[in-house]
Design a protein around this motif. Structure first.
Motif, short mmCIF file in Angstrom:
data_model
loop_
_atom_site.label_atom_id
_atom_site.label_comp_id
_atom_site.label_asym_id
_atom_site.label_seq_id
_atom_site.Cartn_x
_atom_site.Cartn_y
_atom_site.Cartn_z
N ASP A 118 20.43 -12.41 17.73
CA ASP A 118 19.68 -11.71 18.77
C ASP A 118 19.80 -12.43 20.12
OD1 ASP A 118 18.05 -9.84 19.86
OD2 ASP A 118 16.21 -10.51 18.87
N HIS A 119 20.12 -11.68 21.14
CA HIS A 119 20.22 -12.24 22.50
C HIS A 119 21.16 -13.45 22.57
CE1 HIS A 119 17.41 -9.80 24.78
NE2 HIS A 119 16.67 -9.75 23.70
N ILE A 120 22.41 -13.23 22.21
CA ILE A 120 23.36 -14.34 22.33
C ILE A 120 24.30 -14.10 23.51
CG2 ILE A 120 23.38 -15.17 19.94
CD1 ILE A 120 26.23 -13.26 20.43
N VAL A 171 14.94 -0.51 21.12
CA VAL A 171 13.71 -0.82 21.85
C VAL A 171 13.32 -2.26 21.52
CG1 VAL A 171 11.29 -0.22 22.20
CG2 VAL A 171 12.97 1.59 21.80
N HIS A 172 13.46 -3.13 22.49
CA HIS A 172 13.06 -4.52 22.28
C HIS A 172 11.58 -4.70 22.56
CE1 HIS A 172 17.26 -6.58 22.56
NE2 HIS A 172 17.35 -5.40 21.99
N SER A 173 11.00 -5.77 22.04
CA SER A 173 9.54 -5.94 22.09
C SER A 173 8.91 -4.64 21.61
CB SER A 173 9.05 -6.29 23.49
OG SER A 173 9.64 -7.50 23.92
N LEU A 178 20.27 -5.13 27.85
CA LEU A 178 20.11 -5.25 29.31
C LEU A 178 18.64 -5.35 29.65
CD1 LEU A 178 22.26 -2.07 29.60
CD2 LEU A 178 23.12 -4.23 30.42
N ASP A 179 17.80 -5.62 28.61
CA ASP A 179 16.35 -5.46 28.80
C ASP A 179 15.70 -6.63 29.52
OD1 ASP A 179 17.01 -6.81 26.27
OD2 ASP A 179 14.84 -6.92 25.97
N GLU A 180 16.26 -7.83 29.43
CA GLU A 180 15.55 -8.97 30.02
C GLU A 180 15.92 -9.15 31.48
OE1 GLU A 180 15.48 -12.40 27.47
OE2 GLU A 180 14.42 -11.29 25.92
N THR A 181 15.56 -8.14 32.27
CA THR A 181 15.83 -8.15 33.70
C THR A 181 14.64 -7.55 34.42
OG1 THR A 181 17.46 -7.49 35.35
CG2 THR A 181 17.00 -5.89 33.62
ZN ZN Z 1 15.22 -8.23 23.87
#
Ligand code: ZN
Length: 407
Positions: free
Chosen positions: A69-71, A247-249, A169-172
């Protein structure tokens, strides 16, 4: 499903078994990010071992996956052997301009993105100008090129057909609009990334472990439009037919599950919902419910989390909203019964004692439990039955049922 301390694999999979029996179509994916591995001191191979053991123990016969996840390029390597799902995180490259030459080549290569773009199920045709496509390409092309580099790095080591690719692209800072998603998918196709799930940043706040905060109508519209864009892009650009939104989080977003369910039905689409930290909170709830030394340890974790609130919250500032005035003092909590502790923490919106600030602080406080080492892990073993019951019930009753079964 994420499992910070690697003790709840069976309890999590049991929730999938229960939902499958009622007709839900689920592929369990266990995820753990590089950040979590680093904070807790685990290796990606541990997650693989846990997933395999749970699958064996419960006789799960459908597919399942282990998600790196998230690498990024610099963190991918230790995930390559044990993982068969890779969430390639390129959010950091969003907004950094790609080479002028490649932006121009992209726009020239995609005349279909200019002017009136008619997408089935989107009411108004998208109207895009050359300048707009160029702006969007400028914003996202470098991120997509980075995703290509990371994808090819993994593919060389693992073999192209041996893993699933997600691009996140969510952590922005700002959400991506459906027209932006279309440009991103066109670019991912150009980059020859067989993307099967894509995680845009949606409108509104996706705080950790609590409900969605935002305009529900706007979210539903955007989610439907994103699904329409995906269906269109699969045909237009030959992307995998299994392409899904991710859908993250995604845990605890109870007010979104009905709108998401409606949209998935309308488009006959799948979904990847990530629910990592909610399981760790069920461990604390289970310990508190057990009473005695379990409750004492839960109180101790809260007291330590409160003492270290600034350092615990800093990495998660964008995804938590803690009202510090609503956090009970450690002395108050030390006087609580099991029921009082559980009521404050369990995500039961009908319970007046439920405290979202308390819950979010503990959500980001898993590092405190990690620092307790074997004391914490032994408590999980000692109180396994009550912890497992809470883990299963949370995923099954509050997540899988409303999302996949409409109950
Ligand atoms: Zn995420």
């Amino acid at each position: 499903m994420g499992d910070r301390f690697a003790h709840q694999g069976n309890a999590q999979l049991k929730a999938c078994v229960l939902a499958t029996k009622l007709g839900a179509d689920i592929i369990p994916v266990w995820n753990k990010s590089n950040r979590e591995h680093t904070l807790i001191g685990t290796e990606p191979s541990h997650l693989r071992a846990e997933a395999d053991a749970a699958v064996k123990a419960l006789g799960w016969e459908k597919p399942y996956h282990v998600d790196a996840d998230h690498i990024r390029l610099e963190t991918a390597d230790r995930f390559i052997a044990p993982s068969d799902f890779f969430t390639i995180d390129v959010a950091d490259s969003i907004g950094k301009s790609a080479a002028t030459k490649s932006v121009k080549a992209f726009v020239d290569h995609h005349p279909e993105l200019l002017g009136k773009v008619v997408i089935p199920h989107i009411n108004h045709p998208l109207e895009t100008t050359h300048a707009e496509v160029e702006r969007v390409a400028n914003k996202f092309l470098l991120a997509v090129q980075d995703a290509g580099k990371i994808y090819r790095h993994i593919a060389r080591a693992k073999g192209e057909a041996n893993f699933i690719t997600e691009v996140s692209l969510d952590e922005t800072d700002s959400p991506q609009t459906p027209p932006e998603l279309l440009v991103i998918l066109a670019a991912l196709a150009d980059e020859k990334i067989p993307v099967q799930t894509v995680a845009p940043k949606f409108t509104g706040r996706f705080n950790k472990g609590v409900d969605y905060v935002g305009d529900l109508k706007q979210f539903e519209q955007e989610f439907n439009d994103d699904l329409a864009v995906i269906a269109f892009a699969v045909k237009q650009y030959g992307l995998p037919a299994t392409l899904k939104l991710s859908v993250h989080s995604g845990s605890d977003k109870f007010s979104l599950y009905a709108p998401i369910r409606r949209a998935l039905k309308k488009f006959n689409a799948g979904l990847h919902l990530k629910t990592a930290g909610t399981t760790w909170l069920e461990e604390v709830i289970g310990l508190a419910e057990a009473g005695g030394d379990g409750l004492a340890l839960a109180k101790e974790i809260y007291a330590d989390a409160l003492a270290h609130i600034d350092e615990l919250c800093a990495p998660y500032a964008a995804v938590i909203d803690i009202d510090r005035k609503k956090l009970p003092a450690k002395e108050t909590v030390n006087g609580w019964t099991s029921e009082q502790f559980v009521s404050a923490l369990r995500h039961d919106q009908k319970n007046k004692a439920f405290n979202p600030s308390f819950r979010q602080l503990l959500h980001v406080g898993f590092k405190i439990a990690a620092m307790k080492g074997d004391r914490y892990l032994n408590a999980l073993k000692q109180h396994e039955a009550v912890v497992a019951k809470n883990v299963t019930e949370n995923l099954f009753e509050r997540h899988l049922k409303p999302l996949l079964l409409g109950k």
